[in-house]
Design an enzyme around this catalytic site. Structure first.
Site, PDB file in Angstrom:
ATOM      1  N   ASN A  89       0.808  -1.227   0.000  1.00  0.00           N
ATOM      2  CA  ASN A  89       0.000   0.000   0.000  1.00  0.00           C
ATOM      3  C   ASN A  89       0.839   1.274   0.000  1.00  0.00           C
ATOM      4  O   ASN A  89       0.414   2.292  -0.548  1.00  0.00           O
ATOM      5  CB  ASN A  89      -0.915  -0.020   1.234  1.00  0.00           C
ATOM      6  CG  ASN A  89      -1.483   1.340   1.554  1.00  0.00           C
ATOM      7  OD1 ASN A  89      -2.442   1.797   0.929  1.00  0.00           O
ATOM      8  ND2 ASN A  89      -0.867   2.035   2.517  1.00  0.00           N
ATOM      9  N   SER A 141      -3.630   2.575  -8.802  1.00  0.00           N
ATOM     10  CA  SER A 141      -4.430   3.802  -8.760  1.00  0.00           C
ATOM     11  C   SER A 141      -5.161   3.930 -10.088  1.00  0.00           C
ATOM     12  O   SER A 141      -4.654   3.480 -11.130  1.00  0.00           O
ATOM     13  CB  SER A 141      -3.516   5.016  -8.593  1.00  0.00           C
ATOM     14  OG  SER A 141      -4.228   6.206  -8.882  1.00  0.00           O
ATOM     15  N   TYR A 153       3.836   9.387 -11.245  1.00  0.00           N
ATOM     16  CA  TYR A 153       2.911   8.563 -10.449  1.00  0.00           C
ATOM     17  C   TYR A 153       2.187   7.550 -11.345  1.00  0.00           C
ATOM     18  O   TYR A 153       2.095   6.363 -11.016  1.00  0.00           O
ATOM     19  CB  TYR A 153       1.929   9.509  -9.759  1.00  0.00           C
ATOM     20  CG  TYR A 153       0.964   8.870  -8.793  1.00  0.00           C
ATOM     21  CD1 TYR A 153       1.374   8.549  -7.492  1.00  0.00           C
ATOM     22  CD2 TYR A 153      -0.360   8.621  -9.145  1.00  0.00           C
ATOM     23  CE1 TYR A 153       0.475   7.989  -6.587  1.00  0.00           C
ATOM     24  CE2 TYR A 153      -1.252   8.070  -8.249  1.00  0.00           C
ATOM     25  CZ  TYR A 153      -0.840   7.759  -6.974  1.00  0.00           C
ATOM     26  OH  TYR A 153      -1.724   7.209  -6.073  1.00  0.00           O
ATOM     27  N   LYS A 157       2.427   3.475 -11.194  1.00  0.00           N
ATOM     28  CA  LYS A 157       1.253   2.627 -10.937  1.00  0.00           C
ATOM     29  C   LYS A 157       0.982   1.685 -12.121  1.00  0.00           C
ATOM     30  O   LYS A 157       0.516   0.566 -11.939  1.00  0.00           O
ATOM     31  CB  LYS A 157       0.029   3.492 -10.625  1.00  0.00           C
ATOM     32  CG  LYS A 157       0.166   4.305  -9.323  1.00  0.00           C
ATOM     33  CD  LYS A 157       0.355   3.427  -8.099  1.00  0.00           C
ATOM     34  CE  LYS A 157       0.244   4.212  -6.801  1.00  0.00           C
ATOM     35  NZ  LYS A 157       0.381   3.359  -5.613  1.00  0.00           N
TER      36      LYS A 157
HETATM   37  P1  NAI Z   1      -0.967   8.688   2.661  1.00  0.00           P
HETATM   38  O1  NAI Z   1       0.071   9.651   2.226  1.00  0.00           O
HETATM   39  O2  NAI Z   1      -2.075   9.203   3.538  1.00  0.00           O
HETATM   40  O3  NAI Z   1      -0.295   7.436   3.379  1.00  0.00           O
HETATM   41  C1  NAI Z   1       0.829   6.798   2.824  1.00  0.00           C
HETATM   42  C2  NAI Z   1       1.597   6.078   3.923  1.00  0.00           C
HETATM   43  O4  NAI Z   1       2.747   5.479   3.324  1.00  0.00           O
HETATM   44  C3  NAI Z   1       2.107   7.032   5.021  1.00  0.00           C
HETATM   45  O5  NAI Z   1       1.856   6.475   6.285  1.00  0.00           O
HETATM   46  C4  NAI Z   1       3.604   7.140   4.731  1.00  0.00           C
HETATM   47  O6  NAI Z   1       4.387   7.364   5.894  1.00  0.00           O
HETATM   48  C5  NAI Z   1       3.889   5.780   4.113  1.00  0.00           C
HETATM   49  N1  NAI Z   1       5.099   5.793   3.281  1.00  0.00           N
HETATM   50  C6  NAI Z   1       5.485   6.767   2.406  1.00  0.00           C
HETATM   51  N2  NAI Z   1       6.674   6.451   1.868  1.00  0.00           N
HETATM   52  C7  NAI Z   1       7.047   5.256   2.407  1.00  0.00           C
HETATM   53  C8  NAI Z   1       8.177   4.414   2.253  1.00  0.00           C
HETATM   54  N3  NAI Z   1       9.197   4.762   1.443  1.00  0.00           N
HETATM   55  N4  NAI Z   1       8.238   3.264   2.952  1.00  0.00           N
HETATM   56  C9  NAI Z   1       7.230   2.920   3.784  1.00  0.00           C
HETATM   57  N5  NAI Z   1       6.145   3.687   3.997  1.00  0.00           N
HETATM   58  C10 NAI Z   1       6.050   4.843   3.308  1.00  0.00           C
HETATM   59  O7  NAI Z   1      -1.565   8.052   1.319  1.00  0.00           O
HETATM   60  P2  NAI Z   1      -2.916   7.245   1.045  1.00  0.00           P
HETATM   61  O8  NAI Z   1      -3.879   8.143   0.394  1.00  0.00           O
HETATM   62  O9  NAI Z   1      -3.307   6.487   2.240  1.00  0.00           O
HETATM   63  O10 NAI Z   1      -2.403   6.253  -0.094  1.00  0.00           O
HETATM   64  C11 NAI Z   1      -2.077   4.898   0.128  1.00  0.00           C
HETATM   65  C12 NAI Z   1      -1.870   4.208  -1.220  1.00  0.00           C
HETATM   66  O11 NAI Z   1      -3.048   4.337  -1.997  1.00  0.00           O
HETATM   67  C13 NAI Z   1      -0.736   4.827  -2.056  1.00  0.00           C
HETATM   68  O12 NAI Z   1      -0.060   3.796  -2.730  1.00  0.00           O
HETATM   69  C14 NAI Z   1      -1.477   5.709  -3.032  1.00  0.00           C
HETATM   70  O13 NAI Z   1      -0.737   5.896  -4.203  1.00  0.00           O
HETATM   71  C15 NAI Z   1      -2.729   4.880  -3.256  1.00  0.00           C
HETATM   72  N6  NAI Z   1      -3.876   5.634  -3.762  1.00  0.00           N
HETATM   73  C16 NAI Z   1      -4.504   6.575  -2.992  1.00  0.00           C
HETATM   74  C17 NAI Z   1      -5.600   7.249  -3.487  1.00  0.00           C
HETATM   75  C18 NAI Z   1      -6.346   8.252  -2.693  1.00  0.00           C
HETATM   76  O14 NAI Z   1      -7.294   8.835  -3.246  1.00  0.00           O
HETATM   77  N7  NAI Z   1      -5.999   8.507  -1.437  1.00  0.00           N
HETATM   78  C19 NAI Z   1      -6.098   6.991  -4.849  1.00  0.00           C
HETATM   79  C20 NAI Z   1      -5.375   5.983  -5.544  1.00  0.00           C
HETATM   80  C21 NAI Z   1      -4.312   5.343  -5.011  1.00  0.00           C
END
Ligand code: NAI
Length: 245
Positions: A89, A141, A153, A157
């Site tokens: 994730n 995504s 991005y 993906k």
């Molecule tokens: P977020 O930014 O709220 O959470 C991401 C988490 O990943 C954070 O806790 C961060 O500390 C952690 N992280 C970042 N870099 C890291 C690394 N190098 N190693 C380990 N952990 C790391 O993002 P969100 O929205 O929760 O997104 C989660 C996933 O869902 C991502 O892959 C994002 O691309 C994908 N996504 C999110 C969407 C949305 O609308 N929120 C839509 C489509 C995909």
């Protein structure tokens, strides 16, 4: 309790989508490795799981570093047992128009979203194929099909989708399934960062009339991770309230 006693790794589980996924898998009975680069947030998620009677450990991991990933799986197997479920994730965005994008923006996003997912998938798959059991779920995504300002991005993906489909074919005969989920627009810290005007435009494109919640994605993951989904592999599933980018 569809996942009773299964061991699940969720990367980026300190907040947002990953946190929602970790809580849901724990609710279904899984022992959860709450992995995140931010150990404070990971510990918080871990505490919430433990307070509601679940089992979890927090591990600080930068998925873009192979040695961190190997250490995380080692700790997981020593403390909770061999990993049955991996949810890739963790992800970042560094948006910008292609003509203004720096190499640093490009490299950072590819390193975390694609190479990090590859490190975790490869490490888990080695054990899963020997044990003849596993569930790998990758968070891609809706942007993988292309989105303005997201060349890095979207490419990362799209790479995750290619990795998913290849790993699924290589592992299908070993009782390991690999699927990708494409969330649309989900309310998390990542999306809360966008200006209000952009937020409104995004929501206006969603036929369901609202942004998604982490639970909307987590419910599908709990199913894909269960024994009920044994014959579902190599799929790319949208969770976007009807949104198409
Ligand atoms: P977020 O930014 O709220 O959470 C991401 C988490 O990943 C954070 O806790 C961060 O500390 C952690 N992280 C970042 N870099 C890291 C690394 N190098 N190693 C380990 N952990 C790391 O993002 P969100 O929205 O929760 O997104 C989660 C996933 O869902 C991502 O892959 C994002 O691309 C994908 N996504 C999110 C969407 C949305 O609308 N929120 C839509 C489509 C995909």
């Amino acid at each position: 309790m569809r996942l009773k006693d299964k061991v699940a790794v969720v990367t980026g589980a300190g907040r947002g989508l990953g946190k929602g996924i970790a809580l849901k898998l724990a609710q279904e009975g899984a022992k959860v490795v709450v992995s995140d680069i931010d150990i404070n947030n990971a510990s918080e998620t871990c505490k919430e799981i433990q307070q509601s009677g679940g089992q979890a450990i927090a591990v600080q991991t930068n998925i873009a570093k192979r040695e961190d990933v190997e250490q995380m799986f080692k700790e997981a197997s020593e403390k909770l047992g061999e990993v049955d479920i991996l949810v890739n994730n963790a992800g970042i965005n560094r948006d910008g128009m292609l003509h203004k994008m720096s190499d640093e923006q490009w490299d950072q996003v590819i390193a975390v979203n694609l190479t990090g997912t590859y490190y975790c998938t490869q490490t888990a798959a080695k054990v899963m194929r020997e044990r003849q059991y596993g569930r790998i779920i990758n968070i891609a995504s809706a942007s993988w099909l292309g989105n303005i300002g997201q060349a890095n991005y979207a490419a990362s993906k799209a790479g995750v989708v290619g990795l998913t489909k290849t790993a699924a074919r290589e592992l299908a005969s070993k009782n390991v399934t690999v699927n990708a989920i494409c969330p649309g627009f989900i309310e998390t810290d990542m999306t809360r960062g966008v200006p209000e005007k952009v937020w409104d435009i995004m929501v206006s494109k969603i036929p369901a009339g609202r942004a998604g919640k982490p639970e909307d994605v987590a419910n599908l993951i709990a199913f894909l991770a269960s024994d009920e989904a044994a014959y579902i592999t190599s799929e790319v599933i949208n969770v976007g309230g009807g949104m198409i980018l």
